[in-house]
Design a protein around this motif. Structure first.
Motif, PDB file in Angstrom:
ATOM      1  N   ASN A   1      -7.903  -3.682 -40.226  1.00 57.52           N
ATOM      2  CA  ASN A   1      -6.880  -2.655 -40.311  1.00 57.52           C
ATOM      3  C   ASN A   1      -7.124  -1.712 -39.146  1.00 57.52           C
ATOM      4  O   ASN A   1      -7.843  -2.063 -38.212  1.00 57.52           O
ATOM      5  CB  ASN A   1      -6.942  -1.939 -41.659  1.00 57.52           C
ATOM      6  CG  ASN A   1      -8.361  -1.544 -41.998  1.00 57.52           C
ATOM      7  OD1 ASN A   1      -9.266  -1.667 -41.166  1.00 57.52           O
ATOM      8  ND2 ASN A   1      -8.577  -1.087 -43.198  1.00 57.52           N
ATOM      9  N   ASN A   2      -6.596  -0.557 -39.183  1.00 59.31           N
ATOM     10  CA  ASN A   2      -6.766   0.324 -38.035  1.00 59.31           C
ATOM     11  C   ASN A   2      -7.942   1.283 -38.191  1.00 59.31           C
ATOM     12  O   ASN A   2      -8.071   2.252 -37.461  1.00 59.31           O
ATOM     13  CB  ASN A   2      -5.475   1.099 -37.771  1.00 59.31           C
ATOM     14  CG  ASN A   2      -4.394   0.145 -37.277  1.00 59.31           C
ATOM     15  OD1 ASN A   2      -4.704  -0.983 -36.884  1.00 59.31           O
ATOM     16  ND2 ASN A   2      -3.156   0.574 -37.297  1.00 59.31           N
ATOM     17  N   PHE A   3      -8.780   0.995 -39.184  1.00 62.91           N
ATOM     18  CA  PHE A   3      -9.980   1.805 -39.349  1.00 62.91           C
ATOM     19  C   PHE A   3     -11.191   1.017 -38.902  1.00 62.91           C
ATOM     20  O   PHE A   3     -11.307  -0.170 -39.189  1.00 62.91           O
ATOM     21  CB  PHE A   3     -10.163   2.188 -40.816  1.00 62.91           C
ATOM     22  CG  PHE A   3      -9.154   3.196 -41.290  1.00 62.91           C
ATOM     23  CD1 PHE A   3      -9.401   4.550 -41.196  1.00 62.91           C
ATOM     24  CD2 PHE A   3      -7.952   2.768 -41.849  1.00 62.91           C
ATOM     25  CE1 PHE A   3      -8.473   5.474 -41.645  1.00 62.91           C
ATOM     26  CE2 PHE A   3      -7.025   3.690 -42.291  1.00 62.91           C
ATOM     27  CZ  PHE A   3      -7.275   5.045 -42.190  1.00 62.91           C
ATOM     28  N   LYS A   4     -12.119   1.653 -38.211  1.00 62.60           N
ATOM     29  CA  LYS A   4     -13.388   0.984 -37.937  1.00 62.60           C
ATOM     30  C   LYS A   4     -14.537   1.970 -37.909  1.00 62.60           C
ATOM     31  O   LYS A   4     -14.343   3.169 -37.701  1.00 62.60           O
ATOM     32  CB  LYS A   4     -13.321   0.178 -36.661  1.00 62.60           C
ATOM     33  CG  LYS A   4     -13.183   0.983 -35.380  1.00 62.60           C
ATOM     34  CD  LYS A   4     -12.968  -0.004 -34.248  1.00 62.60           C
ATOM     35  CE  LYS A   4     -13.751   0.334 -33.005  1.00 62.60           C
ATOM     36  NZ  LYS A   4     -13.663  -0.717 -31.992  1.00 62.60           N
ATOM     37  N   PHE A   5     -15.750   1.421 -38.156  1.00 63.23           N
ATOM     38  CA  PHE A   5     -16.954   2.252 -38.133  1.00 63.23           C
ATOM     39  C   PHE A   5     -17.479   2.359 -36.716  1.00 63.23           C
ATOM     40  O   PHE A   5     -17.625   1.352 -36.024  1.00 63.23           O
ATOM     41  CB  PHE A   5     -18.045   1.650 -39.030  1.00 63.23           C
ATOM     42  CG  PHE A   5     -17.779   1.825 -40.486  1.00 63.23           C
ATOM     43  CD1 PHE A   5     -17.666   3.097 -41.035  1.00 63.23           C
ATOM     44  CD2 PHE A   5     -17.640   0.723 -41.327  1.00 63.23           C
ATOM     45  CE1 PHE A   5     -17.431   3.263 -42.399  1.00 63.23           C
ATOM     46  CE2 PHE A   5     -17.407   0.881 -42.676  1.00 63.23           C
ATOM     47  CZ  PHE A   5     -17.296   2.158 -43.212  1.00 63.23           C
ATOM     48  N   ILE A   6     -17.770   3.573 -36.294  1.00 65.50           N
ATOM     49  CA  ILE A   6     -18.378   3.783 -34.982  1.00 65.50           C
ATOM     50  C   ILE A   6     -19.493   4.818 -35.108  1.00 65.50           C
ATOM     51  O   ILE A   6     -19.634   5.474 -36.144  1.00 65.50           O
ATOM     52  CB  ILE A   6     -17.338   4.286 -33.939  1.00 65.50           C
ATOM     53  CG1 ILE A   6     -16.721   5.613 -34.406  1.00 65.50           C
ATOM     54  CG2 ILE A   6     -16.255   3.237 -33.686  1.00 65.50           C
ATOM     55  CD1 ILE A   6     -15.890   6.277 -33.347  1.00 65.50           C
ATOM     56  N   GLU A   7     -20.278   4.921 -34.044  1.00 64.51           N
ATOM     57  CA  GLU A   7     -21.295   5.979 -33.987  1.00 64.51           C
ATOM     58  C   GLU A   7     -20.586   7.309 -33.745  1.00 64.51           C
ATOM     59  O   GLU A   7     -19.539   7.347 -33.110  1.00 64.51           O
ATOM     60  CB  GLU A   7     -22.256   5.733 -32.811  1.00 64.51           C
ATOM     61  CG  GLU A   7     -22.989   4.417 -32.838  1.00 64.51           C
ATOM     62  CD  GLU A   7     -24.216   4.444 -33.745  1.00 64.51           C
ATOM     63  OE1 GLU A   7     -24.621   5.553 -34.154  1.00 64.51           O
ATOM     64  OE2 GLU A   7     -24.725   3.359 -34.047  1.00 64.51           O
ATOM     65  N   ASP A   8     -21.221   8.353 -34.206  1.00 61.29           N
ATOM     66  CA  ASP A   8     -20.712   9.700 -33.983  1.00 61.29           C
ATOM     67  C   ASP A   8     -20.375   9.916 -32.510  1.00 61.29           C
ATOM     68  O   ASP A   8     -19.310  10.442 -32.154  1.00 61.29           O
ATOM     69  CB  ASP A   8     -21.819  10.689 -34.414  1.00 61.29           C
ATOM     70  CG  ASP A   8     -21.227  12.008 -34.859  1.00 61.29           C
ATOM     71  OD1 ASP A   8     -19.996  12.134 -34.820  1.00 61.29           O
ATOM     72  OD2 ASP A   8     -22.013  12.886 -35.241  1.00 61.29           O
ATOM     73  N   SER A   9     -21.286   9.466 -31.655  1.00 60.43           N
ATOM     74  CA  SER A   9     -21.151   9.724 -30.213  1.00 60.43           C
ATOM     75  C   SER A   9     -20.018   8.917 -29.575  1.00 60.43           C
ATOM     76  O   SER A   9     -19.623   9.176 -28.450  1.00 60.43           O
ATOM     77  CB  SER A   9     -22.465   9.374 -29.521  1.00 60.43           C
ATOM     78  OG  SER A   9     -22.767   8.017 -29.789  1.00 60.43           O
ATOM     79  N   GLU A  10     -19.509   7.932 -30.330  1.00 60.82           N
ATOM     80  CA  GLU A  10     -18.489   7.043 -29.752  1.00 60.82           C
ATOM     81  C   GLU A  10     -17.057   7.475 -30.055  1.00 60.82           C
ATOM     82  O   GLU A  10     -16.121   6.770 -29.678  1.00 60.82           O
ATOM     83  CB  GLU A  10     -18.642   5.612 -30.303  1.00 60.82           C
ATOM     84  CG  GLU A  10     -19.932   4.935 -29.959  1.00 60.82           C
ATOM     85  CD  GLU A  10     -20.125   3.639 -30.766  1.00 60.82           C
ATOM     86  OE1 GLU A  10     -21.055   2.901 -30.426  1.00 60.82           O
ATOM     87  OE2 GLU A  10     -19.363   3.390 -31.732  1.00 60.82           O
TER      88      GLU A  10
END
Ligand code: OGA
Ligand code: MN
Length: 367
Positions: free
Chosen positions: A171-180
């Protein structure tokens, strides 16, 4: 959670069931010695609200007390070949309580599964409607990831796979690092730890549709995991007609944080009420209310602790029940048995979670 159909405020104290819910919900444990501020007498039921918990049935205490006289209305069921104690209420046929049915190791296993595996797609959770399918929420929360909504310019859905071919998201959600966090492109962002705290339910096997209060057989689903199905079949035996086997087809996993309750309700969406609901308690203890066919009957309150299993079949399937209150942190010293088992470094997130939460897995035969 579910089960509340009347406007809560208006109906708050109209029935015996509602009054009991309110009483236990508002119960405050007595302050520990030395910090007491109350000028009133100490002892059970302190905390200023006047209630006490002395009428809450404690099956572990009854078990420890041995066979020397059960309280009126409570019986034991002895079943050849079933090596665990089984309690019942004489006026509630079809209700069985198996205290300490699961060992500490088994409890830890099912806690991990409930947090790691059960909320994974195609199983749906309360978060699915908001964010679409979320993969590996536990890992993301452990690693302090952020869930972001990223829109492609053409509005197309984003789908990515891991190097091992596993879907990361679709979907249009993804997990990323805070810094990203990409500047300007992000529409919404939420910490995975926040999402994890908001997890309220997940459904296994046939998917229950809360909006229609029905099973939606058209939804993609996995079958109930074999180990859970085997456990449920074995534990269902006391409530099954002899010679017949329970068929686990769906399960609802409830996640309770400290202020959560489950309002009085009847589970009436399964076709055959002679089949039990097998209900497993994990983590913090709670008060469970078992009422009658209407909310006007005064419910019986009992403790459910980690590892306890409750069966509801037959006439009890028509009875109102709910969880007005869980006991977390210092109000539940019994959680310490789990603490020592979950002290591995990899478990610190789970340990922290379960010290303040209760998990309930209830397994059903739908057809
Ligand atoms: C339910 C239910 C009880 C519990 O999910 O229908 O009654 O112990 N759960 O959480
Ligand atoms: Mn229920």
């Amino acid at each position: 959670m579910y089960g509340e159909t009347e406007p809560a405020a208006a109906a708050a104290e109209r029935t015996a069931f509602r009054r009991a819910e309110k009483q236990y919900k508002l119960y405050k444990p007595p302050k520990p010695k030395g910090r007491a501020r109350s000028k009133r007498g100490s002892g059970q039921g302190g905390g200023g609200s006047g209630e006490d918990l002395s009428s809450v049935v404690d099956f572990h205490a009854l078990l420890a007390a041995g066979d020397g006289g059960l309280p009126a209305g409570i019986g034991r069921r002895d079943l050849a070949g079933f090596d665990r104690p089984i309690f019942c209420f004489l006026d509630r046929p079809g209700f069985y309580f198996i205290p300490g049915a699961l060992s500490i190791d088994e409890q830890c296993y099912w806690i991990r599964e409930s947090l790691k595996t059960f909320p994974q797609p195609p199983n749906r959770t309360n978060l699915t409607a908001l964010y679409g399918p979320i993969f590996d929420l536990l890992t993301a929360a452990k690693n302090q990831k952020i869930l972001v909504e990223v829109k492609k310019p053409d509005g197309q859905e984003i789908s990515e796979q891991n190097s091992d071919g596993r879907k990361i998201h679709s979907n249009n959600f993804k997990f990323i690092e805070d810094s990203e966090i990409p500047k300007g492109e992000v529409y919404r962002s939420t910490a995975a730890t926040t999402l994890f705290r908001k997890l309220r339910w997940s459904t296994l096997g046939l998917q229950f549709d809360w909006s229609k209060r029905n099973y939606d057989v058209s939804l993609a689903h996995n079958k109930i995991p074999d180990a859970l199905a085997a456990l449920a079949k074995m534990m269902a035996i006391p409530a099954m007609p002899s010679g017949e086997e329970f068929r686990p087809e769906a399960a609802i996993v409830n996640y309770y944080s400290p202020s959560d309750m489950l309002g009085g309700h009847v589970d009436d969406m399964e076709a055959d009420w002679t089949r039990p609901i097998v209900s497993i308690s994990l983590g913090c203890k709670c008060i469970f209310l078992l009422g009658g066919k209407t909310r006007d009957e005064i419910p019986t309150a009992m403790y459910l602790r980690s590892g306890d299993i409750v069966l509801m079949a037959g006439a009890t399937r028509e009875c109102f029940h709910g969880v007005p209150r869980i006991f977390t942190g210092s109000d539940d010293e019994e959680i310490s048995a789990l603490v020592s088992q979950l002290s591995g470094e990899d478990d610190s997130f789970i340990l922290n979670y379960i010290q303040n939460s209760r998990i309930n897995i209830n397994i059903r035969q739908v057809y």
